[in-house]
Each structure stands twice: as C-alpha cells, then as structure tokens.
Design a protein around this motif. Structure first.
Motif, PDB file in Angstrom:
ATOM      1  N   GLN A  61      56.162  38.237  89.747  1.00  0.00           N
ATOM      2  CA  GLN A  61      57.459  38.430  90.394  1.00  0.00           C
ATOM      3  C   GLN A  61      57.641  37.416  91.528  1.00  0.00           C
ATOM      4  O   GLN A  61      58.739  36.891  91.734  1.00  0.00           O
ATOM      5  CB  GLN A  61      57.587  39.863  90.910  1.00  0.00           C
ATOM      6  N   LEU A  63      56.440  34.380  91.669  1.00  0.00           N
ATOM      7  CA  LEU A  63      56.751  33.072  91.083  1.00  0.00           C
ATOM      8  C   LEU A  63      58.196  33.034  90.582  1.00  0.00           C
ATOM      9  O   LEU A  63      58.881  32.007  90.707  1.00  0.00           O
ATOM     10  CB  LEU A  63      55.755  32.736  89.969  1.00  0.00           C
ATOM     11  N   ALA A  64      58.665  34.149  90.037  1.00  0.00           N
ATOM     12  CA  ALA A  64      60.052  34.202  89.550  1.00  0.00           C
ATOM     13  C   ALA A  64      61.032  34.079  90.721  1.00  0.00           C
ATOM     14  O   ALA A  64      62.080  33.427  90.595  1.00  0.00           O
ATOM     15  CB  ALA A  64      60.286  35.492  88.771  1.00  0.00           C
ATOM     16  N   ALA A 101      61.047  30.414  91.773  1.00  0.00           N
ATOM     17  CA  ALA A 101      61.802  29.604  90.811  1.00  0.00           C
ATOM     18  C   ALA A 101      63.303  29.797  91.022  1.00  0.00           C
ATOM     19  O   ALA A 101      64.071  28.829  91.037  1.00  0.00           O
ATOM     20  CB  ALA A 101      61.409  29.985  89.377  1.00  0.00           C
TER      21      ALA A 101
END
Lengths: 192, 192
Positions: free
Chosen positions: A53, A55-56, A59
């Motif tokens: 989560q 990393l999302a 991004a």
C-alpha cells in the motif's frame, strides 16, 4: 497544470526516493544554466501501512506530480547497497517505483549518485547537505532553504541532471550513456 | 482467465523478482496442503533497454498474470543488500514493482526470505536449488522440473507462503505479522 516551460528550457523532475518521505522537485533550466522553481514537495506514506500500500501511495503521488507539472525528463538519486541495510531496500523499491512511473508516462529517466549531485550543485563532491541546500536556494532564488531535506535534495537532483546532462551530451563523442540519451531526447523535445 | 479456485482453496501468486527474468508461479493450495499448478512463467525485459522501460515491461507482465489468474495473495522473495551488489539494486527495484502491482490491484502481499522458502518447501533451510525444484515438481505432480530456475523459484515462493502463512496464522496468539495478516485476509476471502 503549471505553465509549460519556455522554448529551449528543460523541465526536470528530480526525485529523492524514500518510503516514508519521497522528495519531489520540478525545475525549469535554461541553456544558460539559470533555473526556476516550478514545484517542490514530499510524497509521504505511513510507516504503519503494508509495504504494497505504501508503494501504491508513492506511485500515485509521483503520477500526480507528473500530470500536474509535465516534466520532460525524470532524474532519480541512485541508491547504494552499502548504505544502512534497514532502509536501503525500501529506498531501492521506492526508486524502482519512481523509474517505473517515468517509464509508464513515456518519460526518459536517469539516475545520479549523491556525490555527482553534490559536485554538480556545489562544485565539490564531498559537500555537506547544508551546503547543497544553500546552493539550491541561491540558484532558485528562494527566501528559505526548502524543507524537509528530502524536498531540497530532490531539487538538487533535478539541477544536477540538467547541468550534468547538458554538458555530457554536448561533449560526448562516443555512444551515449542512458542518462546522456535521456538528456538528448529531452533537449530535442524542449526545442520543438 | 483461468477457472477460479475451489471453495476453501487459496490461490497464491509467487514472484521471484528480477529485471532480466522475473519468475511468476500461480498455485492453488488446499487446506490439506495439497497443491495444483495454475500457471508458471517468466516475465523478461531486455537488458539493453532503459531501466524505466524495463520496469514498465515487468509491471505490465505482472499485471497480465494477475488479471488472467486472479490470485488472492501475492508472495515475493525478499531481497537482501548483502548479495551481489551489481544486481541487487535491480532485483530490489523489481521486487518493489511486484509489491506495487499487488497493492494497486488491492491484493495483500508478503515477502519471504530464500531460507524460509527452502525450509517451507523441503524442510531444510540450507537446501540447494535443485532439491527445492525437485520438491516443487513432486508436490505439483509435474513431469519435469519447471524451467527456467526463476519460474521454479516463483512456484516455491507461492507454496511457501501458503504453507507457512496457514500454520502461522492458525498458531498466532499475539498480533499478526504483515505476512500472517495477508494470509488471514486471504483465507477469509477464500472461504466466502
């Protein structure tokens, strides 16, 4: 959406990768090496959240910066395995996300080592963080040092890329490195 | 799109992260620990391509596997900084992409160390790669060892996650680790 850069001006997004704080800085750099601040900030993720989560979230934050400011090239600080092992893997993963987001937006990306950044910005590869930040503030005519440090570092990476890449591409006689190719492509775009 | 798993069966996507070859393996694991092969393969990227393009290709390949096979959980081999420095950063970046893709698809993700994978699959944490591959082939009733090794490793990671997570979650008395929480969530989904 920020105003697009003037003709011949290169807009660079610099990223200081990190899981908890990922610094982002967008600068417009002219062929005479003068530079203007377009955007500076930090994408944060909650250390208590699951890694996938976090990393999302990073991004998504980086994509928003690209969509808002339309940089022509992305420069990311290079991560080394010999640094603090507890955080290096998270930093490396965040740097992968930064490069991925560039690739998925069709932008060339390049990485620069911390000492390349210091040398490009201050003329001295062993400069301390404070010296780098002071020079970034001076070049961009800021009233104060950008805070937090990750944000200032991101601006330094962006300036480094524009200044180093420009000279490298101009001086290159052999085949271009990926970073030089990225610059050359970006320059071509900037001149259209 | 593959047939969905039977009720009570957990579908795990295992990923052996890598820039040049990223192994992917999908298995259905029953509560009695028996397992069935759903998919095995490798997502490749051209070493001559720019890093940002390589990472985008890997992300696209992993998303295609998730969309085709609908795993309920993603297990990724954990990367260590002390390994070969020339490749570890690329591997770490690829692992970040694997975790990101899971997070963006709303799937729980977990990481397992190589010795956890070996121990879970063969009962012996210092088993060699060939022993792990032979056990994977036997458990999944394959006629031959999966090729290349990255594909076999991905299957081993998937089996490891199902087997370790299942026992850990059942035995856990304290707060769950992220991997255990991922399994508990996945089990709950699988039982709906």
């Amino acid at each position: 959406m920020t105003t697009p850069p003037a003709r011949g001006v290169l807009r660079v997004l610099g990223i200081d990768p990190g899981l908890t704080r990922c610094g982002v800085g967008v600068v417009d750099v002219s062929p005479d090496r003068s530079a203007r601040l377009v955007h500076v900030g930090v994408v944060r993720s909650d250390p208590a959240a699951a890694i996938e989560q976090r990393l999302a979230i990073i991004a998504a934050g980086l994509r928003a910066v690209i969509d808002d400011h339309a940089p022509e090239v992305v420069a990311v600080e290079r991560v080394f395995a010999q640094h603090n092992r507890q955080t290096v893997m998270g930093t490396a993963q965040a740097s992968g996300i930064a490069l991925l987001v560039a690739g998925e937006r069709g932008l060339p990306a390049a990485t620069h080592t911390p000492s390349e950044v210091k040398a490009a910005v201050t003329g001295y590869g062993a400069a301390d963080k404070r010296q780098v930040q002071a020079m970034v503030a001076r070049v961009l005519r800021l009233d104060a040092l950008p805070q937090p440090a990750d944000a200032a570092d991101a601006l330094a990476i962006a300036l480094c890329h524009a200044w180093r890449g420009g000279r490298a591409a101009a001086a290159a006689s052999g085949p271009l490195t990926p970073a030089q190719r990225a610059w050359a492509d970006a320059e071509r775009l900037a001149r259209r």
